[in-house]
Design a protein around this motif. Structure first.
Motif, PDB file in Angstrom:
ATOM      1  N   ASP A 191       0.828  -1.196   0.000  1.00  0.00           N
ATOM      2  CA  ASP A 191       0.000   0.000   0.000  1.00  0.00           C
ATOM      3  C   ASP A 191       0.871   1.259   0.000  1.00  0.00           C
ATOM      4  N   GLU A 192       0.500   2.212  -0.823  1.00  0.00           N
ATOM      5  CA  GLU A 192       1.324   3.409  -0.989  1.00  0.00           C
ATOM      6  C   GLU A 192       1.421   4.221   0.304  1.00  0.00           C
ATOM      7  N   ASP A 193       0.360   4.276   1.097  1.00  0.00           N
ATOM      8  CA  ASP A 193       0.415   5.017   2.358  1.00  0.00           C
ATOM      9  C   ASP A 193       1.415   4.385   3.323  1.00  0.00           C
ATOM     10  N   GLU A 196       4.900   5.247   2.087  1.00  0.00           N
ATOM     11  CA  GLU A 196       5.273   6.635   2.346  1.00  0.00           C
ATOM     12  C   GLU A 196       5.608   6.851   3.810  1.00  0.00           C
ATOM     13  N   GLU A 197       4.857   6.209   4.697  1.00  0.00           N
ATOM     14  CA  GLU A 197       5.161   6.315   6.115  1.00  0.00           C
ATOM     15  C   GLU A 197       6.553   5.751   6.405  1.00  0.00           C
TER      16      GLU A 197
END
Length: 316
Positions: A191-193, A196-197
């Motif tokens: 998942d992209e989120d 990014e985290e």
């Protein structure tokens, strides 16, 4: 412990890097002297709310509690009023008045979050569909024991990049300053989120994450190669598709031949031998899998001790 301890452990990213290091340090001490802390929490109790089958998580938590002088009460959904219409909030408020911590192994991560919102004692995520923090703590302890350090290490995760184990291992690598490559087929990307985290934290810790669809590319510089089951408990209806799509992502001797000579193999178990990992690798000289499983116990003990003693100090 000098690092800030959060109220609950729902995800690896709840732990600041310093707190994570201190948890691992405590786990080392508990592994060396398992009964050295048996007086600290004597007479207390934890609840283990399990909506999924479990071997390592259930037993490691129960033994960890025992070594801390505590009782571990296993609670299946069908045995609770949760299975008969009572809300999560009402159940957890009552359990909080009896217990020092609540561990939960469930499907939907939102259930873990609901429990944490309602509880007045620490809630520990013992596995949800999107996060598996207890496993990743054992993974880090195992790697640190074997290689002596974590910062700057290189690892590869091979297979389903959407899995709870991948998500948590990525977060663990981020907090530790490790470099991780995830090799996953199209449609199984992390998942992209979550990426990014992890990247945001890695900018501070010196780690990195990269993505590829090629397992050979992923293991080229990897000191640790992580395999995971292709068909988790809640994905049985996707068995045929997953087996076909992930067939090229098996960790076997042929794949490890492309990794550095010191590379080790990892797996969170249970393993489907001959699918995501071969018996030759699982039982071979490069396998750290059985030490990973062993380290579920001292890391569980460290988590329970840290979160419960912190909560008690805050309410004293």
């Amino acid at each position: 412990m000098t690092g800030k301890v959060p109220d609950d452990l729902l995800r690896v990213s709840d732990l600041a890097p310093q707190t994570l290091v201190e948890l691992l340090d405590l786990a080392v001490g508990m592994k060396q002297e398992p009964l050295g802390w048996e007086r600290d929490l004597r007479g207390g109790a934890i609840g283990c709310v399990f909506e999924k089958p479990s071997t390592r998580t259930r037993v490691s938590l129960a033994v960890a509690a025992h070594r801390l002088g505590m009782a571990a009460i296993v609670l299946n959904r069908g045995e609770l009023q949760l299975g008969h219409g009572e809300s999560v909030g009402d159940t957890v408020r009552v359990l909080s008045s009896y217990l020092d911590a609540i561990t939960v192994r469930t499907f939907d991560h939102a259930v873990v979050e609901q429990m944490a919102d309602a509880a007045s004692v620490p809630v520990i995520n013992a596995l949800s569909n999107t996060h598996h923090p207890c496993q990743s703590l054992a993974d880090l302890l195992t790697l640190r024991e074997h290689f002596g350090t974590l910062a700057g290490m290189t690892a590869a995760f091979i297979g389903d990049g959407t899995s709870n184990t991948c998500n948590s291992f990525l977060a663990a690598c981020a907090a530790s300053g490790m470099h991780l490559t995830i090799a996953a087929p199209p449609g199984y990307e992390t998942d992209e989120d979550i990426l990014e985290e992890a990247r945001s934290l890695m900018a501070q810790t010196g780690g990195s994450v990269s993505l590829t669809t090629e397992p050979i590319e992923a293991v080229g510089a990897a000191q640790a190669v992580y395999a995971e089951v292709w068909v988790p408990m809640d994905k049985g209806h996707e068995r045929e598709e997953r087996t076909e799509r992930l067939a090229a992502y098996r960790v076997d001797d042929a794949l490890l031949a492309h990794a550095p000579r010191e590379a080790v193999a990892m797996h969170c178990l249970p393993a489907t031998r001959g699918q995501e990992i071969t018996s030759e690798v699982l039982d071979g000289p490069r396998s750290l899998v059985w030490r990973q499983a062993q380290n579920r116990l001292p890391t569980a003990q460290a988590v329970l001790h840290t979160f419960i003693t912190t909560a008690r100090r805050c309410t004293a």
